[in-house]
Design an enzyme around this catalytic site. Sequence first.
Site, PDB file in Angstrom:
ATOM      1  CG  ASP A   1      21.495  50.193 142.271  1.00 17.25           C
ATOM      2  OD1 ASP A   1      21.178  51.389 142.433  1.00 17.25           O
ATOM      3  OD2 ASP A   1      22.283  49.809 141.392  1.00 17.25           O
TER       4      ASP A   1
ATOM      5  CG  HIS B   1      15.758  58.999 141.982  1.00 17.66           C
ATOM      6  ND1 HIS B   1      15.515  58.638 140.670  1.00 17.66           N
ATOM      7  CD2 HIS B   1      15.138  60.192 142.157  1.00 17.66           C
ATOM      8  CE1 HIS B   1      14.800  59.579 140.085  1.00 17.66           C
ATOM      9  NE2 HIS B   1      14.551  60.539 140.961  1.00 17.66           N
TER      10      HIS B   1
HETATM   11  P1  ADQ Z   1      22.725  55.708 139.914  1.00 16.63           P
HETATM   12  O1  ADQ Z   1      23.264  55.218 141.199  1.00 16.63           O
HETATM   13  O2  ADQ Z   1      23.498  56.734 139.219  1.00 16.63           O
HETATM   14  O3  ADQ Z   1      21.229  56.206 140.054  1.00 16.63           O
HETATM   15  P2  ADQ Z   1      21.943  53.690 137.765  1.00 16.63           P
HETATM   16  O4  ADQ Z   1      20.501  53.472 137.897  1.00 16.63           O
HETATM   17  O5  ADQ Z   1      22.713  52.454 137.493  1.00 16.63           O
HETATM   18  O6  ADQ Z   1      22.643  54.339 139.028  1.00 16.63           O
HETATM   19  O7  ADQ Z   1      22.196  54.692 136.575  1.00 16.63           O
HETATM   20  C1  ADQ Z   1      23.476  54.978 136.098  1.00 16.63           C
HETATM   21  C2  ADQ Z   1      23.362  55.695 134.753  1.00 16.63           C
HETATM   22  O8  ADQ Z   1      24.658  56.158 134.406  1.00 16.63           O
HETATM   23  C3  ADQ Z   1      22.889  54.796 133.638  1.00 16.63           C
HETATM   24  O9  ADQ Z   1      22.035  55.517 132.795  1.00 16.63           O
HETATM   25  C4  ADQ Z   1      24.179  54.399 132.920  1.00 16.63           C
HETATM   26  O10 ADQ Z   1      24.048  54.180 131.537  1.00 16.63           O
HETATM   27  C5  ADQ Z   1      25.036  55.618 133.150  1.00 16.63           C
HETATM   28  N1  ADQ Z   1      26.461  55.220 133.216  1.00 16.63           N
HETATM   29  C6  ADQ Z   1      27.031  54.385 134.075  1.00 16.63           C
HETATM   30  N2  ADQ Z   1      28.351  54.249 133.791  1.00 16.63           N
HETATM   31  C7  ADQ Z   1      28.598  55.027 132.745  1.00 16.63           C
HETATM   32  C8  ADQ Z   1      29.774  55.337 131.986  1.00 16.63           C
HETATM   33  N3  ADQ Z   1      30.989  54.822 132.266  1.00 16.63           N
HETATM   34  N4  ADQ Z   1      29.659  56.226 130.997  1.00 16.63           N
HETATM   35  C9  ADQ Z   1      28.456  56.761 130.713  1.00 16.63           C
HETATM   36  N5  ADQ Z   1      27.316  56.496 131.356  1.00 16.63           N
HETATM   37  C10 ADQ Z   1      27.392  55.646 132.368  1.00 16.63           C
HETATM   38  C11 ADQ Z   1      20.277  56.403 141.126  1.00 16.63           C
HETATM   39  C12 ADQ Z   1      20.000  55.172 141.980  1.00 16.63           C
HETATM   40  C13 ADQ Z   1      19.562  54.002 141.110  1.00 16.63           C
HETATM   41  C14 ADQ Z   1      18.363  54.401 140.259  1.00 16.63           C
HETATM   42  C15 ADQ Z   1      18.610  55.717 139.548  1.00 16.63           C
HETATM   43  C16 ADQ Z   1      17.351  56.232 138.863  1.00 16.63           C
HETATM   44  O11 ADQ Z   1      21.151  54.814 142.734  1.00 16.63           O
HETATM   45  O12 ADQ Z   1      19.227  52.877 141.894  1.00 16.63           O
HETATM   46  O13 ADQ Z   1      18.117  53.395 139.279  1.00 16.63           O
HETATM   47  O14 ADQ Z   1      19.052  56.730 140.450  1.00 16.63           O
HETATM   48  O15 ADQ Z   1      16.312  56.361 139.763  1.00 16.63           O
END
Ligand code: ADQ
Length: 494
Positions: free
Chosen positions: A381, A174
Amino acid sequence: MRAAVGRAQGRRGLIVASFRSPYNFRLTAGGWVSERTVGGLVSALEPVLKQWGGTWVAVRSSEHADLPAHLDVPLEQPSFRLVWVGLKEREVSHFYHGFSNRVLWPLCHDFWERCHFRQDYWRDYLGANARMAQSLGKASAPGDWIWVHDYHLALVPHMLRKLLPKSRVALFWHIPFPPAEIFGLLPWRRHLLRGLLGADGVAFHVPLWKNHFLETVSRYLPGAEVDPDAGRVLYEGRQTWVEAIPIGIDVQSYQPTAEHVRRSLQLRRGLRKRQVILGVDRLDYTKGIVQRLEAFGRFLQLYPEFKRRVVFVQIAVPSRTRVPEYVEMTRSIEGTVGRINGQFTTEDWVPIRYIYRSLPTSELIPYYLVADVALVSPLRDGMNLVAKEYVAANAEGKGVLILSEFAGAAQDLKEALLVNPLNVEEVAHTLGLALRMKLAEKAERMARLRERVLRRDVFWWVEQNLGLLSREGRSAASAPVPRGAADGSPSRGA
Ligand code: ADQ
């Protein structure tokens, strides 16, 4: 594949393995309740398991020691099985906080100087991967497909080869895969590469990460034969398909309801109808939050006419709070918010609102609706789901997405305004551009972004990944069957 899965005969199961459990459990007056955990992987996969059924194997956290070793979840409306792997406190500390979060995470995001290459971390990483492989062996039946997730479990595919030589195994990575010269710094690089190549299919979000992986294998794994055009590696008499499959989101759950709209109007009134710039992240140094705040401060200097007319809302969910780098980062963000607010606040206006907690999706969507601009500016990311969620929620096409060119999502979402997150001047000027953009241009860009996000949703992503397992002459008829398909009742898209 969707149709092929629907036609499949006989029930075969899908087993998902990840470090994180898809739910936290809380004891209330009415008994235990399940709450979805925050993070990209769970946001993407939980809706799939809910719909398909199957088993999810994850590490049990210490707060859940009183709960049984397997549960039907979510407790409120069970649709799949959760099996826990118990690890000792020290193992979790070294395997997860140590090797995963202080070695592989920084290495893969090109922050190699933050890596702590410690032998005790590695030993427990090996041990935890072995325990996970054993649990998967016990939880699976012949013919099940095992789908392993992420850098925490890189050794599991190779370990499963010995335990379950006939099983079909895929792994999805991921996070970014770094250039060969960075991955090559890892003292255990060969073990990791061999671990991954135990899978029948390994997938990354975008071609850049896939190409880095293939280049790393050809440079650092003696005996491996890489065919970059076919996306295939031959190693120790086996072949592994390597693909780029960008993750999508469960689009339906980001479609605004009347209640979301009502709540967004309330938010806008609370913000005195000012224009809104939004940041939403797990709190992590890779997400570029400090640099983003600095760019907003610079924007206020460069475009003073926006003072009192714009508010920056940053929502950050606490993350990895036991790792020292994250504690330091939290302080640094708070300090930057305080400094910029201190510099610009007036009697009736505070430029930055900082919300440091997790919000349920139902509360996040109104923020997506109220945001004139989403500023998604990670330094690196794998993909970034927030960018896709913002687009999915933006049915009216009034918002503008500013996106870091270093997020995997930028390779997918080219109609966003792309920026280098480290270039403070560029981000500041792009904010000015976005806030002044004419409605027609916003609508046109958003329509194109939506077309891609809606078409390549999370279910598309699952099918593509499972499709990797049916390559090489194996028919799709052996694919796992979504709930209902085996007994002839309709399944989504079948
Ligand atoms: P993450 O690094 O966790 O994932 P991301 O893809 O941005 O990053 O996902 C974050 C998730 O958390 C989103 O669904 C978002 O809505 C939720 N979120 C963020 N802040 C929040 C808050 N304050 N309250 C509630 N929900 C919140 C890892 C990788 C990414 C990749 C994903 C999926 O780092 O690059 O996109 O896996 O493969």
